[in-house]
Write an enzyme that holds these catalytic residues in place. Structure first.
Site, PDB file in Angstrom:
ATOM      1  N   VAL A   1       0.934  -0.855   0.211  1.00 35.22           N
ATOM      2  CA  VAL A   1       0.372  -0.278  -0.340  1.00 35.22           C
ATOM      3  C   VAL A   1       0.740   1.180   0.230  1.00 35.22           C
ATOM      4  O   VAL A   1       0.414   2.360  -0.533  1.00 35.22           O
ATOM      5  CB  VAL A   1      -0.999  -0.041   0.995  1.00 35.22           C
ATOM      6  CG1 VAL A   1      -1.393   1.246   1.070  1.00 35.22           C
ATOM      7  CG2 VAL A   1      -1.844  -1.394   1.103  1.00 35.22           C
ATOM      8  N   GLY A   2       1.942   0.917   0.772  1.00 29.86           N
ATOM      9  CA  GLY A   2       2.725   2.488   0.620  1.00 29.86           C
ATOM     10  C   GLY A   2       3.258   2.465  -0.404  1.00 29.86           C
ATOM     11  O   GLY A   2       3.751   4.126  -0.826  1.00 29.86           O
ATOM     12  N   SER A   3       3.954   1.938  -1.089  1.00 35.52           N
ATOM     13  CA  SER A   3       4.413   2.250  -2.561  1.00 35.52           C
ATOM     14  C   SER A   3       3.380   2.579  -3.088  1.00 35.52           C
ATOM     15  O   SER A   3       3.839   3.239  -4.560  1.00 35.52           O
ATOM     16  CB  SER A   3       5.201   0.946  -3.374  1.00 35.52           C
ATOM     17  OG  SER A   3       6.068  -0.002  -2.341  1.00 35.52           O
TER      18      SER A   3
ATOM     19  N   GLU B   1      -4.319 -14.697   2.486  1.00 35.98           N
ATOM     20  CA  GLU B   1      -2.437 -15.297   3.358  1.00 35.98           C
ATOM     21  C   GLU B   1      -2.197 -16.552   3.317  1.00 35.98           C
ATOM     22  O   GLU B   1      -3.292 -16.775   3.099  1.00 35.98           O
ATOM     23  CB  GLU B   1      -2.414 -13.956   4.080  1.00 35.98           C
ATOM     24  CG  GLU B   1      -3.128 -13.158   4.415  1.00 35.98           C
ATOM     25  CD  GLU B   1      -2.249 -12.075   3.850  1.00 35.98           C
ATOM     26  OE1 GLU B   1      -1.226 -12.277   4.481  1.00 35.98           O
ATOM     27  OE2 GLU B   1      -2.946 -10.818   3.667  1.00 35.98           O
TER      28      GLU B   1
ATOM     29  N   LYS C   1     -13.755  -4.520  10.492  1.00 39.68           N
ATOM     30  CA  LYS C   1     -14.361  -3.814   9.919  1.00 39.68           C
ATOM     31  C   LYS C   1     -16.174  -2.995  10.380  1.00 39.68           C
ATOM     32  O   LYS C   1     -16.117  -1.789  10.324  1.00 39.68           O
ATOM     33  CB  LYS C   1     -14.461  -3.591   8.307  1.00 39.68           C
ATOM     34  CG  LYS C   1     -13.047  -4.316   7.576  1.00 39.68           C
ATOM     35  CD  LYS C   1     -12.687  -4.802   6.142  1.00 39.68           C
ATOM     36  CE  LYS C   1     -11.683  -4.990   5.776  1.00 39.68           C
ATOM     37  NZ  LYS C   1     -11.308  -5.948   5.178  1.00 39.68           N
TER      38      LYS C   1
ATOM     39  N   GLY D   1      -6.386  -4.363  -2.580  1.00 42.40           N
ATOM     40  CA  GLY D   1      -4.808  -3.853  -3.368  1.00 42.40           C
ATOM     41  C   GLY D   1      -4.431  -3.067  -3.172  1.00 42.40           C
ATOM     42  O   GLY D   1      -5.005  -1.689  -3.035  1.00 42.40           O
TER      43      GLY D   1
END
Lengths: 419, 419
Positions: free
Chosen positions: A11-13, A182, A197, A294
């Site tokens: 996510v960070g990328s 996973e 959630k 994603g």
């Protein structure tokens, strides 16, 4: 605006890449440039494919005074909570995708974020702006009910099982090889992720007390081809749902596989997609649909929060600028739904009478019943029941009794019906 | 916060009632009480069922200095535009549901509202928070495509025609008697209302030049049972769609009935419901579904805007804090889609050859063809074609030629196919 990203993974990328790729557009919308200036990682040797400075020294990043917003993408619960708390105490805005941290510490974080922007759009349903819709878009309304497909992994598996009559273990392996599940799928297929959630959404909707452990959570591991057969036969589909609603002035929260009529629009939500349907007093039903996970989808939500903060928007974290009474959770035994029951039995006289007697003695009223002709040579058969509205406590008692009958061959299996 | 409502009709009454009924909740979310203090009406003798002072003297309301936000619900274009402009010039916030005014004057209003909050969530898709989703929730993204069912009246009529093989005129009458269609249904069934909404959404998505008259707009009046028959035969459904997308660096906007595959999730949106599907570069597809009209649903959106303003949120009206290049509209003749063609002809030798010749000479390539066996005694038959991607200019030319063949009995009819 200078941004630090704590935990540069998938996510960070994506956050870094989208901020750079859509810089013109994002600057025009935010009114200023949003610049990722540093990221933290655990392993500096692993290539992240990003062109900003990376460090494994979080402390050094937390101590910088040129950072305007911190993005927390580390995962976990207590460690990020402690770091995020530290940042909020310095009145620095935080954006996070961390649903587990929020499920346990949402009210503590709300207190810490009283005068400091705190974004968490990415924590629920990936890129779908569901936090914004619920907290701001529906703010005129009393929320009455939330029904969500909140876990893409489970939905992918159930969709495949419904469409191809495949079994759970095989589809799980396929999902793992495709990167949809996973190596340890527990959080996803056992409903825990969806429960986190659901707690977040319910806290915005009407404020609920309670931790993830306090709510009814069932996973999808035990769903068999026989259940798929029954669902098709009776025009149902099976979805892992998060359900939250007001019952007698209390909040009823539950996550479990459910049979839903296949002509409902949420029944059409297939594969890794998520959807959340919300019923309110003024708006009635609205529904929100999109990718639940994603890198890019989640980054889309993270950046939306950054832009909101850049514009100076001030949304109280959980949607309440002033204190508002929180709901207690209803006791699980008092939950009422309709049920589907599958019981494998020896095929002999008196079995059905014994079972239906037990059900009637425990106030379970049968709505429909199916027994297929036995295959040649087999001495057992499977009975399928659906019930009218029944108490969770009663169905549990019935299942316990049935399990001990000598003519009942397996543990009976139950799926709740959501209409 | 004191609110004045200009034009207390169905929506205005709902705004007042919801503000009063959900006062506790709305105050907690907004951080302050939102009080409707005055409303304007044209006819003071008509009972509105509301308990606030009403007046027919708009000037007196505009001249009050104790009003914090004005809600414009008068309808029309130039008159409300002049009044709203006057209010914005005094730096007073405005909330409106007026899509026609926005479709014509959105950029003028944006300039006037530079430093003043201006809410218009209610102008598109009733209570669905689609403006918020697009402007704020998806702000990290380049929008690539918007496909919407934006008019509940048309969707109600088409749904009934598909489900019951009813014809347009009969269902329109039914819709009028149920209050789903106006006595003069032009705006709804001829696509004009949807065109207004599509222009608003596109202006947020990527900024488009142009007035409603500049875009391709077709209504649903001419859809017949033969088209319904064909749609069912080929697994399509027919919806009035608003479509907006980027084509060769220009904005392609069009509103028309479309054949869409019936397994698409937007094909499941039935009756008076609205839905908007948005494709973006980071998020891919997300979809928003809910009631498109009705007093309470629209009021829900109006009040959400009020609460946002009360919280001090500062969202640039169309989503851009800084100038951003606007798109030109693509010329209609350059639009490419697939087409469905229905041609009623005399059933004799050479007819099909003549028609397919004309199509091939005009670069229209046939994808599928259907001709049913003629009913006994009839001398005419209906030919159904679908085409591969073709230019709007070419299909128009072909239809003009076909119309003049002596063996073609009616004006050929065309529906675009959206895949």
């Amino acid at each position: 605006m200078n941004i630090a990203i704590l935990g540069v993974g998938t996510v960070g990328s994506s956050v870094i890449k989208i901020l750079q790729k859509n810089k013109d557009l994002i600057s025009a919308r935010a009114g200023k440039e949003i610049i990722p200036v540093v990221g933290t990682v655990r392993d500096l040797n692993k290539d992240r494919g990003v062109n900003i400075p990376l460090t494994d020294d979080i402390k050094s990043v937390l101590n910088r005074d040129d950072i305007d917003i911190y993005i927390e993408l580390m995962g976990g619960v207590e460690k990020p909570f402690s770091i995020v708390s530290e940042i909020l105490k310095k009145k620095k805005p935080v954006v996070t995708a961390n649903k587990a941290m929020l499920a346990y510490h949402r009210y503590a974080l709300q207190n810490l974020a009283k005068d400091t922007p705190f974004g968490f759009e990415a924590s629920v349903a990936g890129g779908i702006p569901i936090i914004k819709a619920l907290r701001e878009g529906l703010s005129a309304n009393r929320v009455e009910k939330i029904v969500g497909i909140l876990n893409g992994t489970s939905n992918y598996i159930l969709t495949d099982m419904m469409q191809n009559n495949s079994n759970f273990e095989d589809v799980l392996k396929k999902a793992q090889s495709l990167g949809y599940a996973e190596a340890d799928p527990t959080f996803d297929v056992d409903g825990i992720d969806a429960a986190h959630k659901l707690l977040i959404l319910s806290s915005i909707a009407y404020g609920v007390h309670g931790d993830p452990e306090d709510i009814l959570v069932k996973g999808i591991r035990k769903i068999s081809n026989e259940d798929i057969f029954f669902a098709k036969e009776f025009d149902y589909t099976i979805k892992l749902l998060g359900i939250s609603k007001i019952t007698d002035g209390k909040a009823e929260l539950r996550v479990h596989p459910a049979l839903i009529n296949k002509d409902r629009i949420i029944a059409e939500v297939d594969g890794v997609m998520n959807a959340v349907s919300i019923n309110c007093d003024a708006l009635n039903e609205s529904m929100y649909y999109g990718p639940g996970a994603g890198g890019d989808a989640t980054a889309s939500a993270v950046i939306a929060d950054l832009i909101d903060i850049a514009k100076g928007n001030k949304n109280p974290m959980l949607g309440y600028a002033q204190n508002f009474k929180k709901m207690e959770l209803i006791e699980q035994k008092n939950i009422q739904t309709k049920y589907y029951l599958r019981v494998k039995v020896e095929d002999r006289t008196g079995v059905l009478a014994s079972i239906t007697n037990v059900m009637s003695q425990n106030n379970i009223s049968i709505d429909s019943f199916l027994q297929k002709p036995r295959n040649k040579g087999e001495k057992h058969t499977t009975l399928y029941f659906t019930t009218h509205l029944s108490l969770e406590a009663n169905i549990k008692r019935v299942m316990g009794i049935l399990e001990n009958f000598e003519f009942v061959l397996n543990r009976p299996f139950m799926i709740r019906i959501e209409e």
